[in-house]
Design a protein around this motif. Structure first.
Motif, PDB file in Angstrom:
ATOM      1  N   VAL A 164     160.627 -12.687 -30.713  1.00 27.53           N
ATOM      2  CA  VAL A 164     159.370 -12.363 -31.366  1.00 27.53           C
ATOM      3  C   VAL A 164     158.103 -12.912 -30.645  1.00 27.53           C
ATOM      4  CG1 VAL A 164     158.096 -13.167 -33.414  1.00 27.53           C
ATOM      5  CG2 VAL A 164     160.302 -12.646 -33.763  1.00 27.53           C
ATOM      6  N   SER A 165     158.135 -13.964 -29.973  1.00 28.28           N
ATOM      7  CA  SER A 165     156.944 -14.434 -28.986  1.00 28.28           C
ATOM      8  C   SER A 165     156.885 -13.481 -27.811  1.00 28.28           C
ATOM      9  CB  SER A 165     157.515 -15.624 -28.516  1.00 28.28           C
ATOM     10  OG  SER A 165     157.404 -16.702 -29.576  1.00 28.28           O
ATOM     11  N   ASP A 166     157.726 -12.933 -27.394  1.00 26.49           N
ATOM     12  CA  ASP A 166     157.634 -12.076 -26.274  1.00 26.49           C
ATOM     13  C   ASP A 166     157.129 -10.448 -26.857  1.00 26.49           C
ATOM     14  OD1 ASP A 166     158.723 -13.498 -24.380  1.00 26.49           O
ATOM     15  OD2 ASP A 166     160.679 -13.019 -24.823  1.00 26.49           O
ATOM     16  N   LYS A 167     157.478 -10.032 -27.871  1.00 29.20           N
ATOM     17  CA  LYS A 167     157.418  -8.620 -28.510  1.00 29.20           C
ATOM     18  C   LYS A 167     155.874  -8.888 -29.225  1.00 29.20           C
ATOM     19  CE  LYS A 167     161.034  -6.319 -27.805  1.00 29.20           C
ATOM     20  NZ  LYS A 167     161.128  -4.838 -27.212  1.00 29.20           N
ATOM     21  N   LEU A 168     155.225  -9.846 -29.712  1.00 31.04           N
ATOM     22  CA  LEU A 168     154.048  -9.890 -30.521  1.00 31.04           C
ATOM     23  C   LEU A 168     153.069 -10.322 -29.684  1.00 31.04           C
ATOM     24  CD1 LEU A 168     154.907 -10.968 -34.320  1.00 31.04           C
ATOM     25  CD2 LEU A 168     154.272  -8.818 -33.397  1.00 31.04           C
ATOM     26  N   THR A 169     151.795  -9.589 -29.593  1.00 25.64           N
ATOM     27  CA  THR A 169     150.711 -10.312 -29.278  1.00 25.64           C
ATOM     28  C   THR A 169     149.771 -10.963 -30.300  1.00 25.64           C
ATOM     29  OG1 THR A 169     149.505  -8.224 -29.521  1.00 25.64           O
ATOM     30  CG2 THR A 169     150.585  -8.386 -27.389  1.00 25.64           C
ATOM     31  N   PHE A 170     148.832 -11.753 -30.019  1.00 22.99           N
ATOM     32  CA  PHE A 170     147.928 -12.299 -30.760  1.00 22.99           C
ATOM     33  C   PHE A 170     147.193 -11.115 -31.763  1.00 22.99           C
ATOM     34  CE2 PHE A 170     148.437 -15.872 -28.015  1.00 22.99           C
ATOM     35  CZ  PHE A 170     149.134 -16.654 -28.840  1.00 22.99           C
ATOM     36  N   LYS A 171     146.916 -10.141 -30.985  1.00 16.65           N
ATOM     37  CA  LYS A 171     146.359  -8.964 -31.744  1.00 16.65           C
ATOM     38  C   LYS A 171     147.180  -8.498 -32.897  1.00 16.65           C
ATOM     39  CE  LYS A 171     144.005  -4.588 -30.945  1.00 16.65           C
ATOM     40  NZ  LYS A 171     143.429  -3.588 -29.863  1.00 16.65           N
ATOM     41  N   ARG A 172     148.348  -8.062 -32.419  1.00 15.74           N
ATOM     42  CA  ARG A 172     149.292  -7.652 -33.503  1.00 15.74           C
ATOM     43  C   ARG A 172     149.486  -8.445 -34.443  1.00 15.74           C
ATOM     44  NH1 ARG A 172     150.856  -2.245 -33.664  1.00 15.74           N
ATOM     45  NH2 ARG A 172     150.793  -1.254 -31.747  1.00 15.74           N
ATOM     46  N   ALA A 173     149.657  -9.797 -34.310  1.00 13.85           N
ATOM     47  CA  ALA A 173     149.848 -10.970 -35.319  1.00 13.85           C
ATOM     48  C   ALA A 173     148.472 -10.885 -36.313  1.00 13.85           C
ATOM     49  CB  ALA A 173     149.783 -12.345 -34.729  1.00 13.85           C
ATOM     50  N   GLY A 174     147.398 -10.654 -35.783  1.00 15.68           N
ATOM     51  CA  GLY A 174     146.281 -10.521 -36.699  1.00 15.68           C
ATOM     52  C   GLY A 174     146.176  -9.267 -37.610  1.00 15.68           C
ATOM     53  N   ILE A 175     146.785  -8.176 -36.905  1.00 18.30           N
ATOM     54  CA  ILE A 175     146.834  -6.996 -37.817  1.00 18.30           C
ATOM     55  C   ILE A 175     147.985  -6.977 -38.836  1.00 18.30           C
ATOM     56  CG2 ILE A 175     147.842  -4.535 -37.649  1.00 18.30           C
ATOM     57  CD1 ILE A 175     146.649  -4.344 -34.635  1.00 18.30           C
ATOM     58  N   ILE A 176     149.092  -7.959 -38.367  1.00 20.70           N
ATOM     59  CA  ILE A 176     149.837  -8.266 -39.676  1.00 20.70           C
ATOM     60  C   ILE A 176     149.535  -9.183 -40.627  1.00 20.70           C
ATOM     61  CG2 ILE A 176     152.281  -9.268 -40.100  1.00 20.70           C
ATOM     62  CD1 ILE A 176     153.306  -8.823 -37.177  1.00 20.70           C
ATOM     63  N   GLY A 177     148.643  -9.943 -40.077  1.00 18.76           N
ATOM     64  CA  GLY A 177     147.918 -10.696 -41.134  1.00 18.76           C
ATOM     65  C   GLY A 177     146.897  -9.962 -42.190  1.00 18.76           C
ATOM     66  N   VAL A 178     146.327  -9.197 -41.597  1.00 14.74           N
ATOM     67  CA  VAL A 178     145.384  -8.359 -42.243  1.00 14.74           C
ATOM     68  C   VAL A 178     146.051  -7.456 -43.257  1.00 14.74           C
ATOM     69  CG1 VAL A 178     143.634  -6.585 -42.297  1.00 14.74           C
ATOM     70  CG2 VAL A 178     143.475  -8.259 -40.589  1.00 14.74           C
ATOM     71  N   ALA A 179     147.334  -6.895 -42.913  1.00 17.41           N
ATOM     72  CA  ALA A 179     147.889  -5.841 -43.647  1.00 17.41           C
ATOM     73  C   ALA A 179     148.617  -6.757 -44.714  1.00 17.41           C
ATOM     74  CB  ALA A 179     149.080  -5.473 -42.739  1.00 17.41           C
ATOM     75  N   GLN A 180     148.805  -8.108 -44.570  1.00 22.44           N
ATOM     76  CA  GLN A 180     149.470  -9.239 -45.873  1.00 22.44           C
ATOM     77  C   GLN A 180     148.331  -9.185 -46.910  1.00 22.44           C
ATOM     78  OE1 GLN A 180     152.003 -13.054 -45.801  1.00 22.44           O
ATOM     79  NE2 GLN A 180     150.230 -13.021 -44.391  1.00 22.44           N
ATOM     80  N   THR A 181     147.166  -9.053 -46.568  1.00 18.26           N
ATOM     81  CA  THR A 181     146.257  -9.118 -47.760  1.00 18.26           C
ATOM     82  C   THR A 181     146.578  -8.078 -48.654  1.00 18.26           C
ATOM     83  OG1 THR A 181     144.629  -7.615 -46.466  1.00 18.26           O
ATOM     84  CG2 THR A 181     144.611  -9.979 -46.090  1.00 18.26           C
TER      85      THR A 181
END
Length: 294
Positions: A164-181
């Protein structure tokens, strides 16, 4: 008011549907309406009622179950976080995963604090839940199909949660966080939307599911602790026993649910859940029309 029977049934429903990508909030809205528990239905959309405390306790119990199941992973993640803070650099997989979870948690946390109350009172209604449940089903089917097409072409899939750490960037993590809203709308699944976002970021179903469950823990637990004082308000007088009973059942159900899903997503996909959401929403719509509610 809510009876012990109703609280236990809804606790069981919460513990299962919070982690299955089918929207726990949507089911908590539709189930009482389906069986004519109109006192509970009314309490859900009121600005002030015992139902807020009930939902908080159910979510805290679910988060505790997730914390217990993934306790070994959380120990590594917490150690990785403090190690990265101490060294002032992120040079381990566990440390990066800790920061990925923090980045993904921030949007949903801020959005929830600001808008959760207004969204609950406006959209925690059967008609809205049916619409969003149908949308949730479409998202699951389309996202799952897109992921399979992309990975079939690239031939690349993440093999273990360590990737997961290799596949995900911090930008992608932020997008996932926004989607979660979007999960604040009754009918949209928190786990479903984060899994789809994870799949589109290059994760396998297994990795996307585990990241989703890890991400859900601080979000659900934090929201529960933030609103825990509501449990001691005058609105809960006479129903605290029912609320605690529902919470206990939710915690037990959540533990066995995540235990099942952690294995399920090793070699299976989201398609059955997408079909279920669409069929369930259409069935509820037909029922509402027959009853003359819409």
């Amino acid at each position: 008011m809510i009876t012990f029977f109703q609280a236990i049934i809804l606790g069981l429903l919460q513990g299962v549907s919070e982690l299955f990508p089918v929207s726990s909030l949507g089911h908590l809205v539709l189930f009482p309406w389906l069986f004519g528990w109109y006192g509970v239905v009314k309490a859900q959309s009121q600005a002030e009622s015992y139902f807020l405390s009930f939902a908080v306790i159910l979510h805290v119990a679910t988060a505790v179950a997730l914390l217990v199941f993934y306790r070994e992973a959380w120990v590594r993640i917490i150690k990785g976080f403090f190690r990265s803070v101490q060294s002032r650099k992120v040079d381990t997989a566990d440390g990066k995963l800790a920061w990925l979870l923090i980045v993904a948690t921030i949007p949903a946390g801020l959005f929830g604090v600001i808008f959760e109350h207004s969204l609950r009172t406006h959209f925690a209604k059967p008609s809205s839940a049916i619409i969003f449940l149908f949308i949730n089903g479409c998202i699951l089917l389309i996202g799952d199909r897109y992921q399979k097409k992309v990975h079939k072409q690239s031939g690349k899939l993440s093999a273990t949660t360590q990737n997961v750490s290799d596949k995900l960037t911090f930008k992608r993590a932020g997008i996932i966080g926004v989607a979660q809203t979007s999960a604040l709308f009754a009918g949209i699944s928190r786990s479903g939307i984060t899994m789809i976002s994870g799949l589109m970021s290059g994760l396998s179903h297994e990795d996307a599911a585990r990241f989703s469950f890890l991400l859900a823990t601080p979000i659900i637990l934090g929201a529960g602790v933030y609103k825990l004082p509501d449990f001691f308000s005058h609105l809960d007088a006479g129903v605290r026993g029912q609320i605690l009973a529902g919470g206990l059942v939710a915690g037990i159900a959540a533990y066995f649910t995540v235990r099942y899903l952690d294995k399920y997503f090793r070699d299976r996909d989201l398609k059955p859940f997408g079909i279920y959401c669409i069929c369930a929403s259409l069935a509820m719509l037909a029922l509402g029309l027959v009853r003359g509610h819409f």
